[in-house]
Write a protein that holds these residues in place. Structure first.
Motif, mmCIF file in Angstrom:
data_model
loop_
_atom_site.group_PDB
_atom_site.id
_atom_site.type_symbol
_atom_site.label_atom_id
_atom_site.label_comp_id
_atom_site.label_asym_id
_atom_site.label_seq_id
_atom_site.Cartn_x
_atom_site.Cartn_y
_atom_site.Cartn_z
ATOM 1 N N THR B 12 0.755 -1.382 -0.034
ATOM 2 C CA THR B 12 -0.147 -0.087 -0.151
ATOM 3 C C THR B 12 0.721 1.127 -0.038
ATOM 4 N N GLY B 16 0.936 4.023 -3.023
ATOM 5 C CA GLY B 16 0.728 5.508 -2.463
ATOM 6 C C GLY B 16 1.900 6.216 -3.171
ATOM 7 N N SER B 97 -5.196 3.915 -9.964
ATOM 8 C CA SER B 97 -5.425 4.935 -8.660
ATOM 9 C C SER B 97 -5.207 6.328 -9.123
ATOM 10 N N SER B 101 -7.683 9.161 -8.187
ATOM 11 C CA SER B 101 -7.125 10.462 -7.154
ATOM 12 C C SER B 101 -6.658 11.702 -7.948
ATOM 13 N N PHE B 155 -1.888 10.915 -2.093
ATOM 14 C CA PHE B 155 -1.129 9.773 -1.185
ATOM 15 C C PHE B 155 -2.173 9.193 -0.221
ATOM 16 N N THR B 158 -5.332 7.310 -2.113
ATOM 17 C CA THR B 158 -4.619 6.181 -2.704
ATOM 18 C C THR B 158 -4.738 5.129 -1.607
ATOM 19 N N LEU B 159 -4.136 5.258 -0.170
ATOM 20 C CA LEU B 159 -4.228 4.495 0.837
ATOM 21 C C LEU B 159 -5.197 4.086 1.124
#
Lengths: 368, 226
Positions: B12, B16, B97, B101, B155, B158-159
Motif C-alpha cells: 500500500t 501510494g 489509482s 485520485s 497519497f 490512494t491508501l
C-alpha cells in the motif's frame, strides 16, 4: 531610441500610440487615471501579447509583423506600483534572483546597487515585514540588478504617503544620475515628474495628447485643457542665495529676480528646480506695492488660449516659459495680448515643499 | 496478539508513493493549463477531471477493468508493448489509482496557481526568467501549500481506496493485495485480531501523516504577491 507604433483594443478602451522616446534621461508619462499609462508600459515590456504594431528599441525590433520578443529577452527593468517582490525569498534573495540571470551584462554591480539604494540593512529581512517605501527601494534595486537597457517605473510612489514619497525621491534622483539608462516614469503627480523628468508625454484616453520638453509642455497654453489648472504651470531653475531663518524662508535667485520659498535644507549656491501651478500665478500690469505676496517677477505674455475654467496665459519669465490661469474678466480688464509686459505674482506659501526639488544635474544648468 | 501480515502494508505504501509522484507529474501541467487557459473547452476538462469525485468507485473500476482488458484497444496496446496485462497487476493498480485520485491532485494545485495570479510571473519575466525558470523558481515555491496539499491528498486517498482496487486488481498477495483489501478479507474470515492490528496501524499512520503536514504547512507563505 525607443520607437512605438502600437495599438491595443480592450472592451471600452483603445490604446493607440505612435511616439519616439528619448534614449537617455527621464521621460515622464503623465495623464489622468485610466488614460492607459500603465498599459503603455506593459506593452513596451512585452506583457501585452495581443498588442498590434511595432516596437523598436535601438536596432532591436521587439515587436513587428510576425515577431514578438518575450519580456525576458527585452532587458527592461520594470518597477511595478505594488513592487511585486517575491514573498518566498528574502530581500537578498529577491536581488539575487535578478543578479543571477544578468551575469556578464553591462550595468550596475551588486555593491553599487545595494549602496545606491541603501539596501544593506534590509538584505536579511523577509519581504513581508518591509514598509511600503522599503519595498519600492528593493524593487528598484532588483530591477537595476537585472542590468536593464531601459527602466520602466509605474507610479512607484503612488501607494506611499507624502512623507514616504519625500524619502524615496532622492533615490529616484540617484537612479536618474545613471546617464546611460533611459527611464520611462509613469505618474499622475506633476510635482513628482517636474522634479525628475526632462521630457514628458501626456496620455489622455489612450492617445498621446502632447509631448516634448517638460517645462515647455507645462507652460504651453494650448495644452491647458489637457493638464488642468493644477497641472499646467511653470518649472523654473533657480539658485539658493541665503536662508532667512527668522522668517522661515529661503531666498532663491532666478534670472528674472529673487524669490522667497519656505525654508529649505539646501546650502547656498545649491541648484533647485521649482514648480508652480498655473492657478497659483496672478498677473498685474504694474508692479504691485504693499502686497503680502513676496514673489513678483517681470514677465512677457507670449500667447493666450481658452481653458475650461478661464484663460490660459503663456508667459516668458526670464529664460523660462510659464503659464498663468486667470478669468475671462481679468483678461479683458488687463487687456492682455501677446507682447504685453506684466508682473507675475507668486505667493510664497503657494509653493509646496514637494514642488521644490534639488537638481542633481548641476552641470547641466551651470555650464556656460 | 498476533502480528499482522505486513506485506499488504508495504504494498500500500509503495502504491501510494508511486501514484503520488506519477500523479504530480501529470497534475502540475494539467492544473497549470486549467488555471491559465482562456479556452472555451475549459469547463469540459474541469468536469472530466472532477468525475472521479462523484462516480462510485465500482463504476470507475468497472470501466477501467474494461479499458484494461487485453481485448480492449488500451489494454491490448499495453500488452503488445510490455508483454504484461494491466488487469490484476501492480501497474494496472497504479494507473487506476491515478485516475481515481486525479481530482485530489489537480484541484489544490489549480486553486494555488489561480491564487498566485500573473503578477509574480510577470515580475519574474521582466527579470529575465524564462517560462520553465519562472514555473520552478517562482510559481511552485509560492504554491507550496497547494503542492503539499496535492501530495498528501493523492497519497492518502490512494491508501484508502477499496472499490477500484477490488474491481481492477483483485486480491493477489504481493501484487494487488493492498491493506484495505486485506482488512476486508480478515473481517470476512473472522480474523478480528488481525483486522484490529491492521486497522490500528492505518489509523496511526494516517494521523501521523496529517499531523506532520499541518505542522509544516504553517511555515509556508500564503500564495500571492506583494
Amino acid at each position: 531610441m525607443l520607437q512605438l507604433d502600437v495599438s491595443l483594443a480592450r472592451p471600452g478602451f483603445t490604446l493607440s500610440v505612435t511616439q519616439e522616446f528619448a534614449s537617455s534621461g527621464v521621460t515622464a508619462i503623465f495623464g489622468p487615471s485610466g488614460a492607459g499609462k500603465s498599459t503603455l508600459l506593459r506593452l513596451i515590456a512585452g506583457l501585452e501579447r495581443d498588442a498590434k504594431g511595432r516596437i523598436q528599441f535601438g536596432d532591436d525590433i521587439w515587436q513587428g509583423p510576425g515577431r514578438f520578443t518575450p519580456p525576458e529577452a527585452r532587458g527592461v527593468g520594470y518597477v511595478f506600483q505594488d513592487a511585486r517582490l517575491f514573498q518566498h525569498l528574502s530581500v537578498a534573495g529577491n536581488l539575487r534572483f535578478a543578479d543571477r540571470r544578468a551575469r556578464g551584462l553591462a550595468g550596475p554591480g551588486w555593491d553599487e546597487a545595494v549602496e545606491m539604494l541603501d539596501l544593506g540593512p534590509l538584505l536579511a529581512r523577509r519581504v513581508a515585514g518591509l514598509s511600503g517605501g522599503e519595498r519600492q527601494r528593493v524593487a528598484i534595486g532588483r530591477a537595476l540588478l537585472s542590468r536593464p537597457r531601459l527602466m520602466l517605473l509605474d507610479e512607484p510612489l503612488a501607494a506611499l504617503d507624502a512623507a514616504r514619497k519625500a524619502d524615496i525621491l532622492p533615490y529616484l534622483e540617484r537612479l536618474r544620475a545613471l546617464h546611460a539608462l533611459p527611464i520611462l516614469y509613469v505618474s499622475h503627480d506633476l510635482a513628482e515628474l517636474a522634479r525628475l523628468a526632462e521630457q514628458i508625454v501626456v496620455v489622455v484616453a489612450g492617445k498621446v495628447a502632447a509631448s516634448g520638453p517638460l517645462a515647455a509642455v507645462l507652460a504651453d497654453p494650448a495644452l491647458a485643457g489637457v493638464l488642468g489648472a493644477r497641472g499646467a504651470g511653470a518649472v523654473l531653475d533657480v539658485t539658493l542665495v541665503r536662508h532667512h531663518v527668522a522668517d522661515g524662508l529661503s531666498e532663491v535667485a532666478h534670472p528674472a529676480g529673487s524669490l522667497f520659498v519656505p525654508l529649505l535644507a539646501v546650502p547656498s549656491g545649491g541648484m533647485l528646480r521649482m514648480r508652480f501651478a498655473a492657478e497659483d500665478v496672478m498677473l498685474a500690469r504694474t508692479r504691485p506695492e504693499a502686497i503680502s505676496a513676496l514673489n513678483i517677477l517681470p514677465a512677457t505674455v507670449m500667447a493666450l488660449a481658452d481653458a475650461p475654467d478661464g484663460v490660459a496665459v503663456g508667459l516668458r519669465i526670464g529664460p523660462d516659459a510659464a503659464q498663468a490661469r486667470i478669468t475671462h474678466r481679468s483678461a479683458r480688464l488687463l487687456a492682455l495680448e501677446p507682447g504685453t509686459e506684466v508682473f507675475a505674482i507668486l505667493k510664497s506659501v503657494a509653493i509646496a515643499r514637494t514642488d521644490v526639488a534639488n537638481d542633481a544635474k548641476l552641470d547641466r544648468t551651470t555650464a556656460p | 496478539m498476533t502480528l499482522p501480515d505486513l506485506a499488504p502494508f508495504w504494498l500500500t505504501l509503495r502504491l501510494g508513493l508511486v501514484v503520488m509522484v506519477s500523479l504530480l507529474a501529470l497534475a502540475m501541467p494539467l492544473a497549470w493549463w486549467l488555471a491559465h487557459t482562456k479556452c472555451r473547452l475549459k469547463p469540459l476538462f474541469e468536469a472530466i477531471t472532477a468525475l472521479p469525485l462523484v462516480l462510485p468507485p465500482t463504476v470507475l473500476g468497472f470501466y477501467l477493468l474494461i479499458a484494461f482488458s487485453p481485448r480492449a484497444p488500451f489494454g491490448g496496446a499495453f500488452m503488445r508493448l510490455t508483454g504484461e496485462t494491466l488487469t490484476f497487476s501492480f501497474t494496472g493498480l497504479v494507473l487506476a489509482s491515478m485516475v481515481y485520485s486525479l481530482p485530489f491532485a489537480v484541484q489544490p494545485l489549480q486553486a494555488a496557481f489561480e491564487a498566485l495570479g500573473r503578477a509574480p510571473l510577470e515580475a519574474a519575466a521582466c527579470l529575465r526568467a524564462r517560462p520553465f525558470d519562472r514555473f520552478f523558481t517562482v510559481a511552485l515555491p509560492l504554491s507550496a501549500r497547494g503542492l503539499l496539499t496535492a501530495m498528501v491528498l493523492s497519497f492518502a486517498h490512494t491508501l484508502g481506496e477499496f472499490g477500484v482496487v477490488l474491481m481492477v486488481g483483485g486480491n493477489i498477495p504481493g501484487k494487488t493485495k493492498v491493506i484495505s483489501i486485506a482488512i476486508y478479507e480478515q473481517v470476512e474470515t473472522i480474523k478480528l485480531a488481525e483486522a484490529h492490528a491492521s486497522s490500528a496501524l492505518m489509523l496511526a499512520m494516517s494521523f501521523a501523516l496529517l499531523l506532520a503536514v499541518y505542522s509544516v504547512n504553517r511555515r509556508f507563505p500564503q500564495a500571492g504577491g506583494a
